[in-house]
Design a protein around this motif. Structure first.
Motif, PDB file in Angstrom:
ATOM      1  N   GLY A 174      -3.614   2.541  -3.824  1.00 47.56           N
ATOM      2  CA  GLY A 174      -2.694   3.303  -2.982  1.00 47.56           C
ATOM      3  C   GLY A 174      -3.195   3.439  -1.566  1.00 47.56           C
ATOM      4  O   GLY A 174      -2.432   3.311  -0.602  1.00 47.56           O
ATOM      5  N   MET A 226       1.711   5.490  -5.101  1.00 39.59           N
ATOM      6  CA  MET A 226       0.516   5.336  -5.947  1.00 39.59           C
ATOM      7  C   MET A 226      -0.447   6.509  -5.753  1.00 39.59           C
ATOM      8  O   MET A 226      -1.038   7.001  -6.721  1.00 39.59           O
ATOM      9  N   GLY A 284       2.087   2.495  -1.410  1.00 36.80           N
ATOM     10  CA  GLY A 284       0.786   3.160  -1.416  1.00 36.80           C
ATOM     11  C   GLY A 284       0.908   4.665  -1.550  1.00 36.80           C
ATOM     12  O   GLY A 284       0.135   5.303  -2.265  1.00 36.80           O
TER      13      GLY A 284
END
Length: 137
Positions: free
Chosen positions: A14, A74, A71
């Motif tokens: 991430g 995540m 990202g």
């Protein structure tokens, strides 16, 4: 730091995706800046070539801005999984990934709301990190 211990793959991937996405947004901003500045110049003969070249030959990194959303999601999933902050905080941080989409679509007021949601979600995370730092001393 706390998240990286509990969900290292999610947190690391991430972070990398967010970094690449932010870099792409920076590249896009640096490319768009000369074009925006040209709007006030009357004699644009030299700038017309620049605009054409910038429009045709963008660096490949400039197309990576969707990685910021991936990202952020995540990182929010890693926060959700570790349970170090309230679940609503992870959701707010994940929703903050929509920021570049709101900018691209040209909905200015939405960007402020998304930024406020992300900041609100980050408050418990910052508080947790500060408390952890004070406890380590």
């Amino acid at each position: 730091m706390i998240v990286a211990r509990h969900a290292p793959w999610l947190a690391g991937t991430g972070l990398a995706c967010s970094f690449l996405g932010l870099t792409a947004m920076l590249v896009n901003g640096m490319v768009d800046l000369p074009l925006i500045m040209m709007a006030g110049i009357d004699d644009r003969t030299g700038f017309a070539d620049l605009a054409t070249k910038l429009d045709m030959q963008l660096p490949i990194v400039s197309y990576l801005f969707p990685l910021y959303l991936l990202g952020t999601i995540m990182l929010a999933a890693a926060l959700w999984r570790t349970k170090t902050v309230p679940r609503w905080s992870a959701v707010c941080i994940g929703a903050g990934g929509l920021f570049p989409i709101a900018i691209i679509t040209g909905i200015g007021a939405t960007t402020l709301v998304i930024a406020a949601i992300r900041i609100a979600g980050a408050i418990p995370l910052v508080k947790t990190l500060l408390n952890k730092s004070a406890a380590d001393r």
